[in-house]
Scaffold this motif. Structure first.
Motif, PDB file in Angstrom:
ATOM      1  N   MET A 117       1.816  -4.171  11.392  1.00 18.83           N
ATOM      2  CA  MET A 117       0.727  -3.508  10.690  1.00 18.83           C
ATOM      3  C   MET A 117       1.093  -3.090   9.280  1.00 18.83           C
ATOM      4  O   MET A 117       0.211  -2.921   8.443  1.00 18.83           O
ATOM      5  N   SER A 118       2.375  -2.913   8.982  1.00 22.94           N
ATOM      6  CA  SER A 118       2.722  -2.319   7.693  1.00 22.94           C
ATOM      7  C   SER A 118       3.578  -3.197   6.780  1.00 22.94           C
ATOM      8  O   SER A 118       3.464  -3.108   5.565  1.00 22.94           O
ATOM      9  N   ILE A 119       4.442  -4.025   7.346  1.00 15.66           N
ATOM     10  CA  ILE A 119       5.310  -4.858   6.518  1.00 15.66           C
ATOM     11  C   ILE A 119       4.622  -6.201   6.318  1.00 15.66           C
ATOM     12  O   ILE A 119       4.041  -6.751   7.247  1.00 15.66           O
ATOM     13  N   GLY A 120       4.720  -6.730   5.116  1.00 15.93           N
ATOM     14  CA  GLY A 120       4.073  -8.003   4.830  1.00 15.93           C
ATOM     15  C   GLY A 120       4.978  -8.939   4.059  1.00 15.93           C
ATOM     16  O   GLY A 120       4.727  -9.202   2.886  1.00 15.93           O
ATOM     17  N   LEU A 121       6.018  -9.430   4.697  1.00 15.32           N
ATOM     18  CA  LEU A 121       6.934 -10.322   3.987  1.00 15.32           C
ATOM     19  C   LEU A 121       6.289 -11.662   3.661  1.00 15.32           C
ATOM     20  O   LEU A 121       6.585 -12.259   2.625  1.00 15.32           O
ATOM     21  N   ALA A 122       5.392 -12.121   4.517  1.00 13.27           N
ATOM     22  CA  ALA A 122       4.716 -13.389   4.249  1.00 13.27           C
ATOM     23  C   ALA A 122       3.773 -13.264   3.054  1.00 13.27           C
ATOM     24  O   ALA A 122       3.552 -14.229   2.331  1.00 13.27           O
ATOM     25  N   SER A 123       3.230 -12.078   2.840  1.00 12.71           N
ATOM     26  CA  SER A 123       2.303 -11.868   1.725  1.00 12.71           C
ATOM     27  C   SER A 123       2.975 -11.191   0.531  1.00 12.71           C
ATOM     28  O   SER A 123       2.296 -10.788  -0.411  1.00 12.71           O
ATOM     29  N   PRO A 125       4.803 -12.368  -2.003  1.00 12.38           N
ATOM     30  CA  PRO A 125       4.553 -12.952  -3.329  1.00 12.38           C
ATOM     31  C   PRO A 125       3.187 -12.552  -3.920  1.00 12.38           C
ATOM     32  O   PRO A 125       3.089 -12.219  -5.094  1.00 12.38           O
ATOM     33  N   MET A 126       2.158 -12.571  -3.091  1.00  9.99           N
ATOM     34  CA  MET A 126       0.840 -12.189  -3.569  1.00  9.99           C
ATOM     35  C   MET A 126       0.807 -10.700  -3.923  1.00  9.99           C
ATOM     36  O   MET A 126       0.268 -10.306  -4.953  1.00  9.99           O
ATOM     37  N   GLU A 127       1.398  -9.877  -3.076  1.00  8.01           N
ATOM     38  CA  GLU A 127       1.439  -8.440  -3.329  1.00  8.01           C
ATOM     39  C   GLU A 127       2.218  -8.139  -4.610  1.00  8.01           C
ATOM     40  O   GLU A 127       1.824  -7.270  -5.391  1.00  8.01           O
ATOM     41  N   ALA A 136       5.919  -3.641  -4.668  1.00  6.71           N
ATOM     42  CA  ALA A 136       5.777  -4.398  -3.424  1.00  6.71           C
ATOM     43  C   ALA A 136       7.055  -4.319  -2.581  1.00  6.71           C
ATOM     44  O   ALA A 136       6.994  -4.118  -1.365  1.00  6.71           O
ATOM     45  N   VAL A 137       8.204  -4.459  -3.221  1.00  8.59           N
ATOM     46  CA  VAL A 137       9.469  -4.395  -2.488  1.00  8.59           C
ATOM     47  C   VAL A 137       9.682  -2.996  -1.923  1.00  8.59           C
ATOM     48  O   VAL A 137      10.056  -2.832  -0.744  1.00  8.59           O
ATOM     49  N   LYS A 138       9.445  -1.966  -2.733  1.00  6.41           N
ATOM     50  CA  LYS A 138       9.621  -0.586  -2.254  1.00  6.41           C
ATOM     51  C   LYS A 138       8.670  -0.280  -1.094  1.00  6.41           C
ATOM     52  O   LYS A 138       9.062   0.330  -0.109  1.00  6.41           O
ATOM     53  N   ARG A 139       7.424  -0.712  -1.222  1.00  5.02           N
ATOM     54  CA  ARG A 139       6.459  -0.437  -0.154  1.00  5.02           C
ATOM     55  C   ARG A 139       6.899  -1.078   1.148  1.00  5.02           C
ATOM     56  O   ARG A 139       6.832  -0.472   2.210  1.00  5.02           O
ATOM     57  N   ASN A 140       7.376  -2.306   1.080  1.00  2.00           N
ATOM     58  CA  ASN A 140       7.840  -2.992   2.285  1.00  2.00           C
ATOM     59  C   ASN A 140       9.098  -2.346   2.856  1.00  2.00           C
ATOM     60  O   ASN A 140       9.250  -2.266   4.080  1.00  2.00           O
ATOM     61  N   LEU A 141      10.003  -1.896   2.004  1.00  2.00           N
ATOM     62  CA  LEU A 141      11.200  -1.206   2.495  1.00  2.00           C
ATOM     63  C   LEU A 141      10.843   0.107   3.179  1.00  2.00           C
ATOM     64  O   LEU A 141      11.385   0.429   4.247  1.00  2.00           O
ATOM     65  N   TYR A 142       9.939   0.865   2.568  1.00  2.00           N
ATOM     66  CA  TYR A 142       9.493   2.112   3.206  1.00  2.00           C
ATOM     67  C   TYR A 142       8.782   1.823   4.527  1.00  2.00           C
ATOM     68  O   TYR A 142       8.963   2.540   5.516  1.00  2.00           O
ATOM     69  N   ALA A 143       7.976   0.779   4.556  1.00  2.00           N
ATOM     70  CA  ALA A 143       7.283   0.406   5.792  1.00  2.00           C
ATOM     71  C   ALA A 143       8.281   0.042   6.883  1.00  2.00           C
ATOM     72  O   ALA A 143       8.115   0.430   8.045  1.00  2.00           O
TER      73      ALA A 143
END
Length: 158
Positions: A117-123, A125-127, A136-143
């Motif tokens: 629900m929260s991490i989007g590694l596949a998306s 590049p778009m993010e 985008a990287v920080k948001r995914n790391l926090y997620a």
């Protein structure tokens, strides 16, 4: 039982809507039908994927990979798989229940669902393109950190 209640309420509200404004109701039903037909290929693909996955991944395999005995490895594996998977939210929670029924552990499923629900590694590049790479990287790391935190909390509860 709850399904019958919800379908009955939907039917009742549809009848009320038809009585109040037949034209708007017809337009809304037509639009809902178009949305359904547009989503149908994705839903069928997901159902096929889940069905094939459950045929290949027996309860014993699921238990070994992300069962309670898998420990930290299972939580990390579930988090990584969830981070890469692209599954709509309305499928994620029933899938989590199916995994638990098949022998997955609660902390592992919590990590899987939270990362889905929260991490989007596949998306990513778009993010990155829309919001900037650093954000985008920080948001995914926090997620990812919160997905692991959820798993740890569930681990403490169960």
């Amino acid at each position: 039982m709850i399904g019958v209640v919800l379908y009955s309420l939907a039917a009742l509200f549809l009848v009320v809507s038809v009585v109040r404004d037949r034209g708007k109701t017809a337009a809304a039903v037509k639009k809902a039908g178009m949305i359904f037909w547009n989503l149908l290929p994705e839903i069928l693909a997901i159902m096929l994927f889940v069905g094939l996955s459950l045929a290949v991944l027996t309860p014993d395999v699921i238990s070994a990979l992300i069962g309670e005995e898998s420990g930290v490895f299972g939580v990390l594996a579930a988090t990584v798989v969830g981070a890469f998977a692209l599954i709509p939210s309305f499928i994620v929670f029933p899938l989590g229940g199916t995994l638990i029924d098949a022998g997955a552990g609660y902390p592992q499923v919590a990590a899987f669902v939270a990362s889905l629900m929260s991490i989007g590694l596949a998306s990513l590049p778009m993010e990155s393109k829309v919001f900037g790479r650093q954000f985008a990287v920080k948001r995914n790391l926090y997620a990812a950190a919160f997905a692991l935190l959820f798993a740890a909390v569930i681990w403490g509860v169960f």
